[in-house]
Enzyme design. Structure first.
Site, short mmCIF file in Angstrom:
data_model
loop_
_atom_site.label_atom_id
_atom_site.label_comp_id
_atom_site.label_asym_id
_atom_site.label_seq_id
_atom_site.Cartn_x
_atom_site.Cartn_y
_atom_site.Cartn_z
N ARG A 1 83.69 -44.88 52.54
CA ARG A 1 84.27 -46.14 52.99
C ARG A 1 85.04 -45.95 54.29
O ARG A 1 85.45 -44.85 54.63
CB ARG A 1 85.21 -46.70 51.92
CG ARG A 1 84.52 -47.15 50.64
CD ARG A 1 85.52 -47.73 49.65
NE ARG A 1 86.45 -46.72 49.16
CZ ARG A 1 87.69 -46.58 49.57
NH1 ARG A 1 88.18 -47.39 50.51
NH2 ARG A 1 88.48 -45.64 49.07
N LYS B 1 82.88 -52.93 46.78
CA LYS B 1 84.33 -53.03 46.86
C LYS B 1 84.78 -54.34 47.49
O LYS B 1 85.87 -54.84 47.20
CB LYS B 1 84.89 -51.85 47.64
CG LYS B 1 84.81 -50.53 46.88
CD LYS B 1 85.52 -50.59 45.53
CE LYS B 1 85.53 -49.26 44.82
NZ LYS B 1 86.15 -49.33 43.47
N HIS C 1 91.41 -51.06 38.54
CA HIS C 1 90.48 -50.05 39.03
C HIS C 1 90.46 -48.94 37.99
O HIS C 1 91.28 -48.03 38.00
CB HIS C 1 90.96 -49.51 40.38
CG HIS C 1 90.02 -48.52 41.01
ND1 HIS C 1 90.45 -47.40 41.66
CD2 HIS C 1 88.67 -48.49 41.06
CE1 HIS C 1 89.41 -46.71 42.11
NE2 HIS C 1 88.33 -47.36 41.75
N SER D 1 88.81 -42.54 43.06
CA SER D 1 87.56 -41.79 43.09
C SER D 1 87.85 -40.30 43.11
O SER D 1 88.72 -39.82 43.83
CB SER D 1 86.74 -42.17 44.34
OG SER D 1 86.40 -43.53 44.30
N LYS E 1 87.41 -40.46 36.51
CA LYS E 1 87.27 -41.74 35.84
C LYS E 1 85.88 -41.94 35.22
O LYS E 1 85.74 -42.27 34.05
CB LYS E 1 87.54 -42.83 36.88
CG LYS E 1 88.09 -44.11 36.36
CD LYS E 1 88.62 -45.00 37.46
CE LYS E 1 87.56 -45.48 38.44
NZ LYS E 1 87.29 -44.61 39.55
N THR E 2 84.86 -41.70 36.02
CA THR E 2 83.49 -41.87 35.55
C THR E 2 83.11 -40.77 34.57
O THR E 2 82.52 -41.02 33.52
CB THR E 2 82.52 -41.89 36.74
OG1 THR E 2 82.84 -43.00 37.59
CG2 THR E 2 81.08 -42.03 36.27
N ASP F 1 84.34 -48.42 36.47
CA ASP F 1 85.12 -48.52 37.72
C ASP F 1 86.01 -49.75 37.85
O ASP F 1 87.09 -49.64 38.41
CB ASP F 1 84.17 -48.46 38.92
CG ASP F 1 84.91 -48.18 40.22
OD1 ASP F 1 85.72 -47.25 40.25
OD2 ASP F 1 84.66 -48.90 41.20
N ARG G 1 76.52 -39.66 46.07
CA ARG G 1 76.68 -40.71 45.06
C ARG G 1 75.37 -41.02 44.35
O ARG G 1 74.28 -40.80 44.89
CB ARG G 1 77.21 -41.98 45.70
CG ARG G 1 78.64 -41.90 46.18
CD ARG G 1 79.61 -42.20 45.08
NE ARG G 1 80.99 -42.08 45.50
CZ ARG G 1 82.02 -42.50 44.77
NH1 ARG G 1 81.81 -43.07 43.59
NH2 ARG G 1 83.26 -42.34 45.19
#
Length: 545
Positions: free
Chosen positions: A68, A210, A229, A247, A251-252, A266, A330
């Site tokens: 990003r 996003k 988030h 990120s 989390k994932t 997410d 990703r």
């Protein structure tokens, strides 16, 4: 009746060029609308936008930007957003007239193309608060990405579809960026009042996702719905768990649990009925992907998934350890690629909330239980480290504070999210924990990263309630954190960060350094009495000592 044209859904104030740009489906002769997966695959390959690699997966390259561009992200400063948005270095204002020019530039290119790709779907699994989102793209693989990541409509819903949010994305170059006061020719901007978004100057697909979720993180709290988030799972007994984190904090990975059902990985909302996903897919980091440590995510990388910037050999075999292109490799895939996903995207109220932090200084315990006030303090602080590759220019972990563990996507003042969270904790008697997935035994460059197996065992103890029976330390003098001194088979020297360091003097000095950083970050909130009171429950405070 005439006044209705000036309200939501009206067109009285929509500039003519933007109004035309919202009719791609009806008027663009080359419009490719909600293509099937097989048709998308054919389009991507025919246009040379990607290639098929191992497990029949599509591989694409995002071009110049592999993450990003937060410094090129803007919000239109007009209408109700003028007073609602927490303006600053994160939420950067853009004039409505400038936004219109960028939008027109992007739309003009889309209208000139032989083909454009339009995805119509939804953001939010709760029909009470979901928004209809339309994404118009120049690239076929971006259309594939949106089909993976947003909630796909039924045929009946598509027939009656009317977008609340419209995002357009093209390769257009906005040449007047200097004159309009922008930082570069890259522009990722949203207009909260009109439900519009534009992405130009970057092909990184995460900007579309996003953009939509930034709008939801603005809209939902104003309706009294908490937006988060986070990832979320639900157990066989109906116990919901939420994992907050930026990120790269796990989390994932930690939500991909074979013993539980995945709600989402997410972005979520939390209303009077419970927790619900905002997405229809997952967007996981691929760097160092391991089939043993992350079996569900590894198995999800198959046909209909998209890999971004992953290095492959001539035979098309993926080398997930190779970060030479970027550390931010990703993979996006539809939710059903996770066999134990929750098909409704919804579950009941959370029983446990886990804040995931990647502590680059190596001084926070692997797990700490928080009081309500501590939970609010650490939610707002959002301490972690920016992990290499997630944003352009970040090549090694750097300490940062990000509101709600997702400050780049939280447009409202932090107090708004804190108040909503407090109401949830008190009403539903929620347990809140701070889990460090960062370093132990020393800071980055000296210590080592927390072992994912140990972290999984900690999370399992939280979810099955066994951590509640563990003996706890007294609050430490630096952070006021209490942690278990024993927890199943986990090495006690790992649970107590001071014991993991060889040099106790160095450990104390590093604790003082991080505590001071927390306190400095909080100074921007002390003008508000509610926020000022919370500071006594954080590092440097004394409420629990």
């Amino acid at each position: 009746a005439a006044l209705s044209n000036y309200g939501p859904g009206g067109e009285a104030l929509v500039c003519p060029s933007i109004k035309q740009s919202l009719s791609f489906v009806e008027q663009h002769k080359g419009c490719q609308h909600n293509l099937s997966y097989d048709d998308m695959r054919d389009e991507v390959l025919a246009r040379g936008e990607g290639k098929v690699v191992e497990n029949d997966t599509m591989l694409v390259d995002t071009g110049k930007f592999t993450g990003r561009c937060p410094k090129d992200r803007y919000i239109v400063d007009a209408g109700e957003a003028h007073n609602n948005v927490d303006w600053g270095d994160v939420n950067i204002p853009i004039k409505e007239s400038t936004f219109n020019k960028v939008f027109d530039c992007c739309a003009e290119r889309l209208w000139s193309l032989e083909k454009v790709y339009v995805f119509d779907g939804f953001v939010g699994a709760s029909k009470k608060s979901r928004r209809a989102v339309r994404v118009v793209t120049e690239l076929a693989w971006h259309h594939h990405f949106c089909t993976n990541m947003f909630i796909r409509p039924t045929a009946e819903e598509l027939a009656e579809f009317k977008p609340d949010i419209t995002i357009i994305n093209s390769k257009a170059i906005f040449e007047q960026w200097k004159e309009e006061g922008l930082r570069s020719e890259t522009c990722v901007a949203v207009d909260m009042d009109r439900g519009l978004g534009v992405v130009t100057g970057t092909q990184y697909s995460g900007e579309m996702k996003k953009g939509a979720f930034s709008m939801m993180n603005y809209m939902l709290p104003l309706q009294g719905i908490m937006s988060m988030h986070c990832s979320a799972t639900v157990g066989p007994a109906g116990d919901t768990a939420i994992f907050f984190g930026l990120s790269g904090t796990g989390k994932t990975t930690l939500s991909a649990d074979t013993t539980r059902f995945l709600i989402g990985d997410d972005e979520h909302g939390w209303d009077e009925d419970g927790v619900f996903n905002l997405e229809g897919g997952c967007y996981a980091k691929m760097i160092d992907l391991n089939p043993v440590k992350e079996p569900l995510i590894h198995a999800a990388i198959r046909k209909d998934a998209i890999l971004e910037n992953v290095v492959v050999d001539e035979a098309g075999n993926c080398d997930y350890k190779d970060g030479s292109r970027t550390e931010n490799t990703r993979g996006s895939y539809p939710m059903w690629h996770i066999p134990n996903h929750e098909p409704t995207g919804k579950a009941g109220h959370a029983k446990n909330v886990i804040f995931l932090t990647c502590d680059a200084f190596g001084v926070l315990p692997p797990v700490s239980k928080l009081t309500t006030e501590q939970a609010l303090y650490h939610l707002v602080s959002g301490y972690t480290a920016k992990v290499a590759g997630t944003e352009m220019g970040v090549t090694e972990p750097t300490a940062t504070f990000s509101t709600c563990f997702g400050g780049a996507f939280m447009p409202l003042p932090p107090k708004k999210y804190a108040e909503l969270f407090r109401a949830k904790i008190e009403k539903h008697e929620v347990n809140v924990y701070l889990v460090n997935t960062g370093w132990t035994g020393g800071a980055y460059g000296v210590g080592k990263r927390m072992d994912i197996v140990a972290t999984r065992n900690i999370v399992a103890a939280i979810l099955d309630g066994s951590i509640e029976k563990a003996p706890m330390s007294a609050p430490d003098r630096h952070f006021q954190l209490q942690f278990p001194t024993e927890l199943g088979s986990i090495d006690p020297t790992v649970l107590d960060p001071s014991k993991a360091w060889a040099d106790n003097g160095a450990f104390e000095a590093m604790c003082s350094k991080l505590s001071a950083m927390y306190a400095k970050n909080w100074t921007k909130y002390v003008k508000d009495p509610f926020m000022a009171a919370l500071s006594n429950y954080g590092p440097g405070g004394a409420a629990l000592l």
